[in-house]
Design a protein around this motif. Structure first.
Motif, PDB file in Angstrom:
ATOM      1  N   ALA A 202      31.262  16.053 -23.638  1.00 57.85           N
ATOM      2  CA  ALA A 202      30.937  17.238 -22.841  1.00 57.85           C
ATOM      3  C   ALA A 202      31.272  18.547 -23.580  1.00 57.85           C
ATOM      4  CB  ALA A 202      31.689  17.188 -21.510  1.00 57.85           C
ATOM      5  N   SER A 229      26.606  22.102 -19.032  1.00 58.33           N
ATOM      6  CA  SER A 229      27.538  22.878 -18.200  1.00 58.33           C
ATOM      7  C   SER A 229      28.522  23.709 -19.009  1.00 58.33           C
ATOM      8  CB  SER A 229      28.357  21.945 -17.314  1.00 58.33           C
ATOM      9  OG  SER A 229      27.535  21.258 -16.421  1.00 58.33           O
ATOM     10  N   ARG A 238      23.358  22.126 -13.275  1.00 54.45           N
ATOM     11  CA  ARG A 238      23.589  20.689 -13.089  1.00 54.45           C
ATOM     12  C   ARG A 238      22.623  19.870 -13.953  1.00 54.45           C
ATOM     13  NH1 ARG A 238      27.301  20.229 -13.168  1.00 54.45           N
ATOM     14  NH2 ARG A 238      27.632  18.228 -12.156  1.00 54.45           N
TER      15      ARG A 238
END
Ligand SMILES: Cc1ncc(COP(=O)(O)O)c(C=O)c1O
Length: 369
Positions: A202, A229, A238
């Motif tokens: 991420a 994100s 999202r």
């Protein structure tokens, strides 16, 4: 007595639990959820409006169920930034990487199966496991929060989990995981079961090192998950995605809800991907600010975990929650992830970081008086 959750016939494993969520408090400086602090540039806002206007006309129809255009563009982004060639067949997208992880656990986990993560790490891995009926195993780390490879291999051999999570850079500790560690865990997982290994990247765009995408070559049970994100500054959009062998992409389609990714989401993400260069420009700025936070926190006298992410873990506190509260009292919201002795701060704008540093300087002084 009011009627509550426990009066409903909910699943046993959900009883007494609370929903996940960082506090969304209205304070001047919010540095608690690892968001990108910069609003989207005007040119991109305009392009999103244009793309969404076009999509709006067709909202009477279901969206492209397979999000082919979006997956093609995401594959191009991954190829261009990692040098590892990927195409639409290697990429799958969903509503945030949390949904990607949920789909992976629905596909490869589930009742009677287990997943392992090395904690402290991203707590949603365990929570999504619970939500999908997958048993959760908490694997070990060293004192300095690096993965204890011999102990991790032993845990994998002993528990024979169906899914292994490795988060790099890790959240909330910030440290990156070396490729050799992932390879060692992959080998252990294949020998034990074989099982799927999910590398959660991420925060990879903020790392000093490279993405582990090239490890996908010849490893069909490896998955790399990503998100728009963080580095893309689009948490509100999202949009999460994964890269893997095409067979994995085929497999997750067995559990995804039809038309899970709305036409508006697809249009917005495509507009954002047209502006990749502008969006990623902030990444360099945030990396500089992250490094400044590390240096200044150390200068103040705090201990800091090495960070490859857009956040920094600092300590040590005898009562981290009390310190969290003292920082909040000074108008700055950081995160107490429940790691005893430690707190986490997200790199914000230079002004936000200054406000945070002023607050923790005061707190430190108070502790000495
Ligand atoms: C390690 C990690 N993975 C995944 C996510 C989920 O991100 P999203 O669902 O917004 O893509 C987060 C969010 O904080 C995270 O820290």
């Amino acid at each position: 007595m009011t009627f509550g959750i426990d009066d409903l016939p909910v699943r046993d494993e959900l009883r007494g639990k609370s929903p996940y969520g960082a506090p969304q408090l209205d304070v001047p400086v919010r540095l608690n959820t690892n968001e990108n602090p910069y609003p989207l540039p005007d040119a991109l806002v305009e392009r999103i409006a244009e793309r969404v206007r076009e999509a709006a006309r067709d909202l009477n129809r279901y969206p492209d169920r397979d999000a082919v255009e979006l997956r093609t563009k995401l594959a191009e982004y991954l190829t261009n930034t990692s040098g590892h060639p990927l195409d639409v067949r290697n990429v799958w997208a969903a509503n945030g990487s949390n949904e990607v992880i949920q789909q992976l656990l629905q596909t490869f986990g589930g009742p009677g199966r287990t997943a392992i993560g090395f904690e402290p790490s991203y707590s949603m891995h365990g929570l999504i496991a619970r939500g999908t009926g997958t048993g959760w195993i908490s694997g070990p780390r060293h004192e300095d929060f690096t993965i204890d490879v011999p102990a991790a291999k032993k845990a994998i051999a002993g528990h024979r989990p169906d899914v292994v999570f490795v988060t790099t850079p890790n959240n909330p500790t910030g440290n990156a995981v070396p490729a050799e560690t992932v390879l060692a865990l992959y080998e252990a997982a294949q020998a034990a079961k074989p099982s799927m290994v999910v590398v959660d990247e991420a925060y990879i765009e903020f790392s000093h090192g490279a993405s582990l995408l090239p490890l996908l070559d010849g490893r069909p049970n490896l998955v790399v998950s990503r998100t728009m994100s963080k580095a893309f500054g689009a948490a509100g959009l999202r949009l999460g995605y994964l890269a893997a062998h095409p067979a994995v992409v085929d497999a997750v389609q067995l559990v995804r809800l039809p038309y899970h990714l709305s036409a508006v989401t697809q249009a917005t993400a495509l507009a954002a991907l047209e502006h990749t260069d502008t969006l990623l420009k902030y990444v360099e700025q945030l990396k500089t600010e992250r490094d400044r936070l590390v240096a200044e926190l150390r200068a103040i006298g705090y201990e800091v975990t090495e960070s490859d992410a857009n956040f920094v873990q600092f300590g040590r506190f005898t009562d981290s929650h009390a310190t969290w509260r003292k920082i909040l009292d000074r108008g700055v919201l950081v995160r107490d992830n429940g790691v005893p002795g430690w707190l986490r701060v997200t790199a914000g704008t230079p002004e936000e970081n200054d406000a945070f540093l002023d607050a923790v300087r005061e707190v430190k002084k108070e502790q000495h008086t």
